[in-house]
Design an enzyme around this catalytic site. Structure first.
Site, short mmCIF file in Angstrom:
data_model
loop_
_atom_site.label_atom_id
_atom_site.label_comp_id
_atom_site.label_asym_id
_atom_site.label_seq_id
_atom_site.Cartn_x
_atom_site.Cartn_y
_atom_site.Cartn_z
N SER A 191 0.67 -1.14 -0.09
CA SER A 191 -0.33 -0.26 0.21
C SER A 191 0.92 0.96 0.06
O SER A 191 1.82 1.20 0.52
CB SER A 191 -0.76 -0.06 0.96
OG SER A 191 -1.71 1.19 1.67
N TYR A 204 -2.22 -1.56 10.03
CA TYR A 204 -2.80 -1.29 8.69
C TYR A 204 -1.04 -1.21 8.41
O TYR A 204 -0.68 -1.91 7.64
CB TYR A 204 -3.63 -0.57 8.36
CG TYR A 204 -4.11 -1.24 7.49
CD1 TYR A 204 -4.54 -2.28 6.69
CD2 TYR A 204 -3.24 -0.27 5.97
CE1 TYR A 204 -4.64 -2.38 5.10
CE2 TYR A 204 -3.44 -0.22 5.04
CZ TYR A 204 -4.09 -1.28 4.37
OH TYR A 204 -4.48 -1.61 2.80
P1 NAD Z 1 -11.48 -5.50 -0.39
O1 NAD Z 1 -12.38 -5.54 0.88
O2 NAD Z 1 -12.68 -5.68 -1.09
O3 NAD Z 1 -10.81 -7.06 -0.14
C1 NAD Z 1 -10.44 -7.59 0.68
C2 NAD Z 1 -10.45 -9.00 1.64
O4 NAD Z 1 -9.96 -9.75 2.22
C3 NAD Z 1 -11.75 -9.15 0.85
O5 NAD Z 1 -12.60 -9.70 0.84
C4 NAD Z 1 -11.63 -10.46 2.08
O6 NAD Z 1 -12.13 -12.05 0.77
C5 NAD Z 1 -10.24 -10.55 2.18
N1 NAD Z 1 -10.31 -11.24 3.99
C6 NAD Z 1 -10.12 -10.24 5.01
N2 NAD Z 1 -9.61 -11.05 5.91
C7 NAD Z 1 -9.74 -12.09 5.43
C8 NAD Z 1 -9.61 -13.33 6.19
N3 NAD Z 1 -9.25 -13.30 7.49
N4 NAD Z 1 -10.24 -14.18 6.12
C9 NAD Z 1 -9.57 -14.47 4.32
N5 NAD Z 1 -9.87 -13.29 3.66
C10 NAD Z 1 -10.31 -12.45 3.94
O7 NAD Z 1 -10.91 -4.38 -0.45
P2 NAD Z 1 -9.57 -4.20 -1.51
O8 NAD Z 1 -9.28 -2.56 -1.65
O9 NAD Z 1 -9.63 -4.76 -3.10
O10 NAD Z 1 -8.06 -5.22 -0.59
C11 NAD Z 1 -7.48 -5.68 -1.11
C12 NAD Z 1 -5.78 -5.33 -0.99
O11 NAD Z 1 -5.40 -4.55 -1.31
C13 NAD Z 1 -5.86 -5.42 1.08
O12 NAD Z 1 -4.54 -6.11 0.89
C14 NAD Z 1 -5.64 -3.79 1.67
O13 NAD Z 1 -4.72 -3.22 2.24
C15 NAD Z 1 -4.51 -3.51 -0.46
N6 NAD Z 1 -5.11 -2.05 -0.27
C16 NAD Z 1 -6.06 -1.34 -0.71
C17 NAD Z 1 -6.02 0.05 -0.97
C18 NAD Z 1 -7.23 0.43 -1.03
O14 NAD Z 1 -7.41 1.91 -1.43
N7 NAD Z 1 -8.38 0.17 -1.83
C19 NAD Z 1 -5.14 0.51 -1.03
C20 NAD Z 1 -3.34 0.01 -0.91
C21 NAD Z 1 -3.88 -1.23 -0.45
#
Ligand code: NAD
Ligand code: MG
Length: 299
Positions: A191, A204
């Site tokens: 991130s 985080y």
């Molecule tokens: P999202 O909520 O759509 O996806 C995250 C997924 O993580 C969930 O759908 C869930 O299935 C899974 N998850 C969470 N806890 C879990 C557990 N205990 N067991 C199994 N699965 C689990 O959100 P996203 O933003 O698409 O996140 C995807 C990745 O991107 C993450 O690692 C997040 O930290 C990273 N990220 C997101 C952003 C943002 O702004 N959205 C920015 C930087 C990094």
């Protein structure tokens, strides 16, 4: 939106509208299908060109957001895909499985809580059974709960965040390694927070910095085995993470303003970064972090 002078050009700033999300809350992990607006996974836009033909991929958190966009893109590039998600996210997973099937590829969803170490090992075993092997691991599942004051950030949450974001990444990677032959690869998800931590995301942001570091060390260790390890570092992307306590109310209503482009990213804009790093076109790339963050500069 095409530029007025040359219709072949897309202005990255206006390519997607600002999200301007209305305030909304869901219990963790949140269902994307119930978000307003629903994020764009590239359902209508991603066009494959055979770059992952015959590949076998496991994508954690592949039911929604960034992982779901990656799953759709991988399938359209010719890969068979297992998506892992938490129990309760079947509705989002079904949407992605439908699109994988439309792409003519094998898709399987596995409901699993990866904060449990043994479950991580079972997930890989079931993936290998379903796909007949594994050569792309995308560690993408993530947990993010914003807490304003360190006094209110309890140790249980700190540990839970590290379990999902970092320890599960390690456990799944270890379980996957015996199956990864030369030419296989791992793509991890860090991130922008790894570089510039938000003060209300201490656990985080620290876990994301650790993912970056772990990935670089692992990349060097696995290089002699022909296994590449890279990282994608997203900026603010409109996903279920935000509406399930990932950001404060104040940040949610100003979600578009947290980046240089002054608009949130869409999951669809992340997918091709993962495709590139997973594909043989990135044969000389390992230990790298590719930022996809709306123009913010990282070290
Ligand atoms: P999202 O909520 O759509 O996806 C995250 C997924 O993580 C969930 O759908 C869930 O299935 C899974 N998850 C969470 N806890 C879990 C557990 N205990 N067991 C199994 N699965 C689990 O959100 P996203 O933003 O698409 O996140 C995807 C990745 O991107 C993450 O690692 C997040 O930290 C990273 N990220 C997101 C952003 C943002 O702004 N959205 C920015 C930087 C990094
Ligand atoms: Mg989800």
């Amino acid at each position: 939106m095409p530029s007025s002078e040359n219709p072949a050009l897309e202005d990255p700033i206006t390519k997607y509208a600002r999200v301007e999300p209305p305030l909304q809350h869901q219990p963790e992990p949140g269902l994307q299908s119930r978000m307003t607006p629903v994020p764009d996974l590239g359902e209508q836009s991603y066009v494959g060109s055979g770059r992952l033909e015959g590949r076998k991929a496991l994508i954690t958190g592949g039911d929604s957001g960034i992982g779901a966009a990656v799953a759709i893109a991988f399938a359209r590039e010719g890969a068979d895909v297992v998506i892992a998600h938490l129990p309760g996210e079947e509705e989002d997973a079904a949407h992605v499985l439908g699109l994988i099937s439309d792409a003519g590829r094998l898709g399987t969803a596995i409901a699993v809580d990866i904060s449990d170490r043994a479950a991580c090992h079972r997930l890989v075993a079931e993936t290998v059974d379903a796909l007949g092997g594994l050569d792309i691991l995308v560690n993408n599942a993530g947990k993010q709960i914003a807490i304003a004051r360190v006094e209110d950030l309890d140790e249980d949450q700190f540990e839970a965040t590290f379990r999902v974001n970092l320890f599960a990444n390690f456990a799944i990677t270890k379980a996957a390694l015996p199956h990864l032959q030369p030419g296989s690869c791992i793509v991890n998800t860090a991130s922008f927070e790894a570089y510039e931590p938000s003060p209300d995301r201490l656990d985080y942001a620290a876990s994301k910095a650790a993912i970056n570091n772990l990935s670089k060390g692992l990349a060097v260790q696995l290089a002699p085995r022909g296994i590449r390890v890279n990282v994608v570092a997203p900026g603010p992307v409109w996903t279920a993470l935000q509406v399930s306590d990932g950001v404060s109310d104040e940040q949610m209503t100003h979600f578009d303003d947290e980046n240089t482009y002054q608009r949130a990213g869409q999951p669809a804009e992340l997918a091709s970064a993962y495709v590139y790093l997973a594909s043989a076109e990135a044969s000389y790339v390992s230990g790298s972090t590719l930022s996809v963050n709306g123009g913010m500069v990282t070290p």
